[in-house]
Design an enzyme around this catalytic site. Structure first.
Site, PDB file in Angstrom:
ATOM      1  N   ASP A  67      57.263  -8.164  97.569  1.00  0.00           N
ATOM      2  CA  ASP A  67      56.179  -8.655  96.387  1.00  0.00           C
ATOM      3  C   ASP A  67      57.039  -9.024  95.163  1.00  0.00           C
ATOM      4  O   ASP A  67      58.302  -8.646  95.232  1.00  0.00           O
ATOM      5  CB  ASP A  67      55.032  -7.725  96.057  1.00  0.00           C
ATOM      6  CG  ASP A  67      55.899  -6.280  95.592  1.00  0.00           C
ATOM      7  OD1 ASP A  67      56.999  -6.198  95.567  1.00  0.00           O
ATOM      8  OD2 ASP A  67      54.999  -5.269  95.578  1.00  0.00           O
ATOM      9  N   ASN A 136      46.633   3.852  93.603  1.00  0.00           N
ATOM     10  CA  ASN A 136      45.423   3.209  94.035  1.00  0.00           C
ATOM     11  C   ASN A 136      45.431   3.131  95.439  1.00  0.00           C
ATOM     12  O   ASN A 136      44.521   2.343  96.137  1.00  0.00           O
ATOM     13  CB  ASN A 136      44.923   2.277  93.345  1.00  0.00           C
ATOM     14  CG  ASN A 136      45.991   1.071  93.354  1.00  0.00           C
ATOM     15  OD1 ASN A 136      46.649   1.225  93.604  1.00  0.00           O
ATOM     16  ND2 ASN A 136      45.445   0.048  92.586  1.00  0.00           N
ATOM     17  N   HIS A 138      47.735   0.982  96.628  1.00  0.00           N
ATOM     18  CA  HIS A 138      48.280  -0.309  97.251  1.00  0.00           C
ATOM     19  C   HIS A 138      49.499  -0.242  97.976  1.00  0.00           C
ATOM     20  O   HIS A 138      50.041   0.545  97.788  1.00  0.00           O
ATOM     21  CB  HIS A 138      48.169  -1.357  95.969  1.00  0.00           C
ATOM     22  CG  HIS A 138      49.431  -1.115  94.934  1.00  0.00           C
ATOM     23  ND1 HIS A 138      49.241  -1.138  93.526  1.00  0.00           N
ATOM     24  CD2 HIS A 138      50.433  -0.361  95.033  1.00  0.00           C
ATOM     25  CE1 HIS A 138      50.514  -0.922  93.006  1.00  0.00           C
ATOM     26  NE2 HIS A 138      51.131  -0.402  93.875  1.00  0.00           N
ATOM     27  N   GLU A 143      46.159  -4.820  96.661  1.00  0.00           N
ATOM     28  CA  GLU A 143      45.193  -3.851  95.835  1.00  0.00           C
ATOM     29  C   GLU A 143      43.936  -3.716  96.680  1.00  0.00           C
ATOM     30  O   GLU A 143      43.655  -4.090  97.970  1.00  0.00           O
ATOM     31  CB  GLU A 143      44.704  -4.532  94.639  1.00  0.00           C
ATOM     32  CG  GLU A 143      46.043  -5.244  93.614  1.00  0.00           C
ATOM     33  CD  GLU A 143      46.627  -3.960  92.933  1.00  0.00           C
ATOM     34  OE1 GLU A 143      46.548  -2.728  93.553  1.00  0.00           O
ATOM     35  OE2 GLU A 143      47.466  -4.193  91.953  1.00  0.00           O
TER      36      GLU A 143
END
Length: 245
Positions: A67, A136, A138, A143
C-alpha cells in the site's frame, strides 16, 4: 490459521523471518509483498543478517507494494516506500528493476492500480505477503467494509487509521486516502503471514482469530484462506486463551 506465539517481539520477528527465508530458498524468484510500518522492522533486521550470512538471497525476487499513502512519494518521510528503502531494499542492494511500487503522488491513481494488477497478472501469483494488522483490523489499506472481490484500489482511510498515522510523521499530514492491494489479491496469495505484537493488538488479534469472519473486521476474512500463519508475541496473543490449537 496456524498460530505461532513467541515470548517477545524479537523472537516473533525471528520466527517470521525464518518463514520468509524458507519460502525464498524454496522459490528464489518469489513474488513478495512486504508492509511498511513499525511491526516488520525486526523481521527485516533478521532477513538482512541472514543475507549477510549467505543463508538466503533475494537477488531473483520481485517485490511489490502492499500500500501507499495518497499524496506521498517515495522520497517523503513516512511513506511506505521510504520505510522499505531504508530498512530493507537499500541494505540488501535490491535493484530498482526488482521493485514495482504504487506512486502515491501520481495524478492517475486508477492507472497505478491497473499497472499493479497487470504486473501481478504477468509475474504472479503473489508467493508471499506479510501483513501487519491495524487496530480496526485493516490489512494494507483494506479498511472495514472493504470488498472481498477488489483488486488494487484507492480507499478513503478510516478514522482510526488516520488517527494512528501521526506516529509515522514528524509533522502533521493531511492524509485521507490510500492506494492498496485488494482483499482479492491477499486471498489469492499462496502464503500469507500476519504479524502483531504488544498489548494494543490483543483485542484485534482475538477478533481476527475467534470473531465472526466479516468485512467489518478485514483481518477476520483471513479465516477463509487456506495458508495463513500468524506470528504473535505473548502480549498480542494474551486474549486467545486456550481456544486455539
Amino acid at each position: 490459521m496456524k498460530i505461532n506465539i513467541a515470548r517477545n517481539y524479537e523472537d516473533m520477528s525471528r520466527m517470521a523471518a525464518e518463514h520468509i527465508i524458507n519460502t525464498v530458498n524454496r522459490k528464489p524468484n518469489a513474488l513478495i509483498s512486504l508492509p511498511g510500518g513499525s511491526t516488520p522492522l525486526g523481521t527485516f533486521r533478521y532477513l538482512i543478517e541472514a543475507s549477510k550470512q549467505n543463508r538466503v538471497s533475494f537477488a531473483q525476487c520481485r517485490f511489490i507494494s502492499l500500500d501507499e499513502w495518497v499524496g506521498l512519494g517515495g522520497e517523503d518521510e513516512g511513506s511506505c516506500r521510504m520505510t522499505l528503502d531504508l530498512h530493507f531494499f537499500e541494505p540488501l542492494n535490491i535493484s530498482e528493476n526488482q521493485i514495482h511500487f504504487y506512486d502515491g503522488l501520481s495524478q492517475d491513481l486508477m492507472g497505478e492500480c491497473d499497472k499493479m494488477d497487470f504486473f501481478i497478472k504477468e509475474h504472479g501469483p503473489i508467493d508471499l505477503i506479510a501483513l501487519g494488522v491495524g487496530l480496526n483490523g485493516h490489512l494494507g489499506f483494506n479498511e472495514p467494509g472493504s470488498r472481498m472481490d477488489a483488486y488494487s484500489h484507492v480507499v478513503e482511510l478510516d478514522e482510526v487509521t488516520r488517527a494512528v498515522s501521526v506516529k509515522y510523521f514528524s509533522e502533521q499530514k493531511n492524509l485521507n486516502h490510500g492506494i492498496t492491494l485488494g482483499m482479492k489479491h491477499i486471498m489469492e496469495t499462496i502464503d500469507v503471514l500476519l504479524l502483531a505484537d504488544g498489548d494494543k493488538k490483543a483485542e484485534i488479534v482475538k477478533a481476527t482469530v475467534l470473531g465472526e469472519s466479516n468485512d467489518q473486521v478485514p483481518s477476520s476474512l483471513l479465516q477463509r484462506h487456506g495458508q495463513v500463519e500468524l506470528f504473535l508475541d505473548e502480549r498480542a496473543a494474551s486474549l486467545l486463551g486456550n481456544q486455539i490449537t
